[in-house]
Write an enzyme that holds these catalytic residues in place. Structure first.
Site, PDB file in Angstrom:
ATOM      1  N   PHE A  84      -6.651  -2.794 -14.531  1.00 12.45           N
ATOM      2  CA  PHE A  84      -5.485  -2.522 -14.812  1.00 12.45           C
ATOM      3  C   PHE A  84      -4.914  -1.501 -13.735  1.00 12.45           C
ATOM      4  CE2 PHE A  84      -2.251   0.050 -17.069  1.00 12.45           C
ATOM      5  CZ  PHE A  84      -1.333  -0.805 -17.129  1.00 12.45           C
ATOM      6  N   GLN A  85      -3.915  -1.798 -12.985  1.00 14.30           N
ATOM      7  CA  GLN A  85      -3.111  -0.856 -12.430  1.00 14.30           C
ATOM      8  C   GLN A  85      -3.962  -0.507 -10.962  1.00 14.30           C
ATOM      9  OE1 GLN A  85      -0.957   2.158 -14.144  1.00 14.30           O
ATOM     10  NE2 GLN A  85       0.907   0.791 -14.339  1.00 14.30           N
ATOM     11  N   GLU A 130       9.542   5.660  -7.505  1.00 14.11           N
ATOM     12  CA  GLU A 130       8.577   6.292  -6.715  1.00 14.11           C
ATOM     13  C   GLU A 130       8.967   6.233  -5.200  1.00 14.11           C
ATOM     14  OE1 GLU A 130       5.862   5.048 -10.024  1.00 14.11           O
ATOM     15  OE2 GLU A 130       7.496   3.967  -8.874  1.00 14.11           O
ATOM     16  N   MET A 163      26.478  -4.964   7.957  1.00 11.86           N
ATOM     17  CA  MET A 163      25.781  -4.870   8.933  1.00 11.86           C
ATOM     18  C   MET A 163      25.329  -6.271   9.503  1.00 11.86           C
ATOM     19  SD  MET A 163      25.107  -2.660  11.655  1.00 11.86           S
ATOM     20  CE  MET A 163      25.691  -3.956  12.727  1.00 11.86           C
ATOM     21  N   LYS A 193      -9.497   8.550 -10.759  1.00  9.08           N
ATOM     22  CA  LYS A 193      -9.113   9.537 -12.054  1.00  9.08           C
ATOM     23  C   LYS A 193     -10.551  10.412 -12.233  1.00  9.08           C
ATOM     24  CE  LYS A 193      -7.108   9.379 -16.734  1.00  9.08           C
ATOM     25  NZ  LYS A 193      -6.488   8.479 -17.812  1.00  9.08           N
TER      26      LYS A 193
END
Length: 548
Positions: free
Chosen positions: A111-112, A49, A469, A161
């Protein structure tokens, strides 16, 4: 006729003229993905993502349009965070849409579930948790309006949802009505008059252009102003490509430690700075108490919060850069500064670079060879690290929107997905990613996305087998006590690239650089060119520091 919330999202995106969505599906966003089956929108399946957000950013940077990314709830949404913050720091218009658990279980740690609006509040222009399906058209219209007006930036919409599955009578608003949100576009005439008076009384004027100069497409206006008053021009890193490098008045990239010599010397001597669309953060100024001590400062920016935030300002002008410059150029004024221009030209001859004593391949030579051989329409993307600064210092950009990098947040892993977004946005232009072995490994799986979409991406890896760096910083500031910078587990990048379907070549001899760059640019398909550079090569030259 009633439609679902998910269908409303798709119809709104179509009405906003969205062409590409970059995303990754999951359960909480499934209804929206189901509606994509019958849509004209093109969805690009990324491999992470974060890649979706960076690809949307790259697409926006080269096209000037809103980048759109899509993810599910929980970890899908949190994986977008770095890309959203990257876009926020660099003022990139983006709309991020996330799925969320159903409204009746929000706050129950199901969940999630994650509070993504709370998490992204500090680095979005606005965000929404949609609680009523009827609000979706208004929210989507507002999101695109906010993302593109005033100082551009990302907006997030979190859609539960059950809201996606609920029905509404869809009517998309013609315009957004936001009380209290009225960005200032036209600069105050009195402030513009003061600016012109200050210009006319100065002997050593200098123009500094930031990312706003690229986003506002003001190349012609800046050239006209610079030529009228004989003012040398420097850019911040985000401002690179706003002014042509071949112009006689261009000095190069500004920076406290990492800028080019000419730009730093001009800042020290200038008696007037005209700052355009730049935050003037620490990477551009160095120590603010030492910055431009002799100069009056005019600061033009559409965001009033940026004016005077980091440096003292004498003449603030709040307004959209193109509009302000057009109004300023209507005034009858000009000024010749031949001595000042001659001095600036002499400073440009000083190349305080990587140097000629670097063992093996010199990264300065590689970047200059790329710059000399690439078409001026070529889009160059970078990750973050030494390679980013070498590109900023030694690549000569001629056209706006041809340089993509993470300037404000400094996000490693930005380059490859941004290059993919850029290639989809400008399919007739060559896209080259310059990266390092550390940054490249952050999001290298997006090579699969490039292959999946049939895109030709050229990749240059400057491989010094270390976090260059950080190593350089430890050399300068930690008395060469090197810790956790040697990348001892690096893969064979050429074999890895071939596994993804890219052609690949490794270069380790100085006399092979020019021909190898020519081969890279002439190759019709995707190509990874790995240059094995010396691990002691610095952006700021200093003897020693080799890890071998």
């Amino acid at each position: 006729m009633k439609i679902t919330g998910a269908k409303a999202v798709i119809k709104a995106l179509e009405k906003e003229g969205v062409e590409y969505i970059f995303g990754y599906p999951g359960g909480a966003i499934l209804p929206v993905y189901d509606e994509l089956n019958t849509s004209t929108l093109k969805h690009v399946l990324v491999r992470h993502e974060q890649g979706a957000a960076h690809a949307a950013s790259g697409y926006s940077r080269v096209t000037g349009k809103v980048g759109v990314c899509l993810s599910t709830s929980g970890p899908g949404a949190t994986n977008l965070i770095t890309g959203i913050a990257t876009a926020y720091m660099d003022s990139i218009p983006m709309v991020a849409i996330t799925g969320q658990v159903s409204t009746n279980v929000i706050g129950h740690d199901v969940f999630q579930e994650v509070d993504i609006t709370g998490a992204t509040d500090p680095f979005t222009k606005n965000n929404y948790l949609v609680k009523k399906v009827e609000d979706l058209p208004r929210i989507l219209k507002e999101a695109f309006h906010i993302a593109t007006t005033g100082r551009p930036g990302p907006v997030l919409i979190d859609i539960p949802k059950d809201i996606q599955m609920a029905e509404l009578d869809f009517l998309y608003p013609e315009k957004a009505n936001l009380l209290g949100y009225k960005p200032t576009y036209k600069g105050h005439p009195r402030q513009i008059k003061k600016a012109v008076e200050a210009i006319m009384s100065s002997d050593k004027p200098m123009i500094i252009v930031g990312g706003g100069g690229v986003m506002s497409d003001v190349k012609e206006e800046i050239i006209e102003l610079a030529e009228r008053i004989d003012a040398p021009v420097a850019t911040t890193m985000m401002g690179i490509s706003a002014f042509p490098a071949s112009h006689r008045l261009y000095l190069g990239m500004l920076g406290g430690d990492h800028g080019v010599f000419a730009a730093k010397k001009a800042i020290e001597e200038a008696d007037l700075l005209i700052v355009m669309g730049a935050r003037m953060a620490d990477r551009s100024t160095g120590k603010t108490e030492e910055f431009a001590k002799r100069a009056q400062v005019i600061h033009i920016d559409v965001d009033p919060a940026e004016i005077g935030k980091n440096i003292l300002i004498d003449i603030p002008i709040v307004g959209e850069l193109k509009q302000v410059l057009k109004d300023m150029l209507k005034k009858d004024f000009s000024k010749n500064n031949p001595t000042w221009c001659q001095q600036s030209e002499e400073w440009k001859q000083v190349i305080n670079g990587v140097g000629e004593k670097v063992e093996g391949l010199n990264p300065m030579v590689i970047i200059k060879s790329l710059s000399d051989q690439a078409n001026k329409n070529t889009i160059i993307a970078t990750d973050v690290g030494q390679h980013q600064l070498w590109v900023g210092r030694y690549y000569a950009f001629e056209k706006p929107r041809t340089f993509l990098t993470s300037g404000g947040l400094g996000t490693m892993g930005y380059g490859l997905p941004a290059a993919i977004g850029a290639k989809l946005g400008k399919q007739d232009q060559e896209v080259v990613l310059v990266t390092g072995d550390g940054s490249f490994q952050m999001n290298l799986t997006e090579m699969a996305t490039a292959v999946q979409e049939g895109l030709t991406i050229k990749i240059i890896i400057l491989n010094n087998s270390c976090l260059g760096m950080v190593r350089e910083l430890q050399q300068h500031y930690c008395e060469e006590r090197y810790n956790q910078v040697a990348m001892k587990g690096n893969p064979d990048f050429c074999q890895l690239a071939k596994a993804y379907g890219f052609k690949a070549k490794r270069v380790n001899k100085p006399d092979e650089i020019e021909e190898s760059i020519k081969e890279l640019l002439s190759e019709e398909g995707s190509f990874v060119m790995e240059f094995q550079i010396c691990d002691s090569a610095n952006v700021i030259p200093k003897e020693g520091g080799c890890l071998r």
